[in-house]
Design a protein around this motif. Sequence first.
Motif, mmCIF file in Angstrom:
data_model
loop_
_atom_site.group_PDB
_atom_site.id
_atom_site.type_symbol
_atom_site.label_atom_id
_atom_site.label_comp_id
_atom_site.label_asym_id
_atom_site.label_seq_id
_atom_site.Cartn_x
_atom_site.Cartn_y
_atom_site.Cartn_z
ATOM 1 N N THR A 103 0.827 -1.213 0.000
ATOM 2 C CA THR A 103 0.000 0.000 0.000
ATOM 3 C C THR A 103 0.856 1.255 0.000
ATOM 4 N N ILE A 104 1.901 1.276 0.820
ATOM 5 C CA ILE A 104 2.774 2.461 0.869
ATOM 6 C C ILE A 104 3.467 2.678 -0.478
ATOM 7 N N ASN A 105 3.959 1.588 -1.078
ATOM 8 C CA ASN A 105 4.655 1.718 -2.356
ATOM 9 C C ASN A 105 3.723 2.217 -3.460
ATOM 10 N N LEU A 106 2.497 1.705 -3.487
ATOM 11 C CA LEU A 106 1.561 2.112 -4.528
ATOM 12 C C LEU A 106 1.061 3.537 -4.300
ATOM 13 N N LEU A 107 0.822 3.916 -3.044
ATOM 14 C CA LEU A 107 0.390 5.292 -2.775
ATOM 15 C C LEU A 107 1.477 6.293 -3.144
ATOM 16 N N GLY A 108 2.736 5.877 -3.047
ATOM 17 C CA GLY A 108 3.826 6.780 -3.395
ATOM 18 C C GLY A 108 3.917 7.083 -4.877
ATOM 19 N N LEU A 109 3.218 6.305 -5.723
ATOM 20 C CA LEU A 109 3.230 6.568 -7.157
ATOM 21 C C LEU A 109 2.196 7.613 -7.564
ATOM 22 N N LEU A 110 1.319 7.995 -6.647
ATOM 23 C CA LEU A 110 0.332 9.028 -6.959
ATOM 24 C C LEU A 110 1.009 10.396 -6.993
ATOM 25 N N PRO A 111 0.484 11.331 -7.780
ATOM 26 C CA PRO A 111 1.089 12.679 -7.836
ATOM 27 C C PRO A 111 0.983 13.402 -6.495
ATOM 28 N N TYR A 112 1.978 14.199 -6.199
ATOM 29 C CA TYR A 112 2.030 15.037 -5.001
ATOM 30 C C TYR A 112 1.928 14.197 -3.721
ATOM 31 N N THR A 113 2.544 13.051 -3.735
ATOM 32 C CA THR A 113 2.572 12.201 -2.541
ATOM 33 C C THR A 113 4.022 11.943 -2.150
ATOM 34 N N PHE A 114 4.180 11.271 -1.034
ATOM 35 C CA PHE A 114 5.503 10.958 -0.496
ATOM 36 C C PHE A 114 5.568 9.464 -0.218
#
Length: 227
Positions: free
Chosen positions: A82-93
């Motif tokens: 989940t953390i790795n995939l959320l990090g691919l969204l724009p303006y995320t960390f």
Amino acid sequence: MMLNFFDQFMSPMLLGIPLMALALTLPWILYPAPTSRWVNNRLLALQGWFISRFTQQLLLPINVGGHKWAILLTSLMLFLITINLLGLLPYTFTPTTQLSLNLGFAVPLWLATVILGMRNQPTVALGHLLPEGTPIPLIPVLIIIETISLFIRPLALGVRLTANLTAGHLLIQLIASAAFVLLPMMPTVAILTTTVLFLLTLLEVAVAMIQAYVFVLLLSLYLQENV
């Protein structure tokens, strides 16, 4: 003014407070909790099927004593994905691009497997440092080499996850910047670059899931040696 490409890996701050804790707690909010109804909806059914299949495949080669780690390893797998995939969204960390965080996951879990092996079967655990049939002159050298390789394991776990995610994010950033710059000058080349960027993003989605699986799989192999 050109910004540093590595700025995207800096932990975001709000009022001087790092938002790393918020990024780490967000994934748990996204997963639906089981209900008290007899029949769950499709999302919960798919989630339960995925977790059960993953746990079965992960713990298949491990002895019964290691099955106590099922909840821990499965939760870690879902958390990292989940953390790795959320990090691919724009303006995320992406928190897993920080080596300190990955080592914080790798070192305690690796140390727990080593302590477990030393407590339950110390002879077998120490026997891994010296392969059977080793010539007597090579015994000290092999013990030193195996000891170093044992202590390098958590470092390899953390560096592997950090390096793969960091390299992927840098490639996406570089190609996206090139497409943005080439758009007014060479639109055709910019469209081709955007196509490459789309394919690379799909690859990074696969890498994000595979690296989380590899992290947990290697931990299960270390556990298998000490159970």
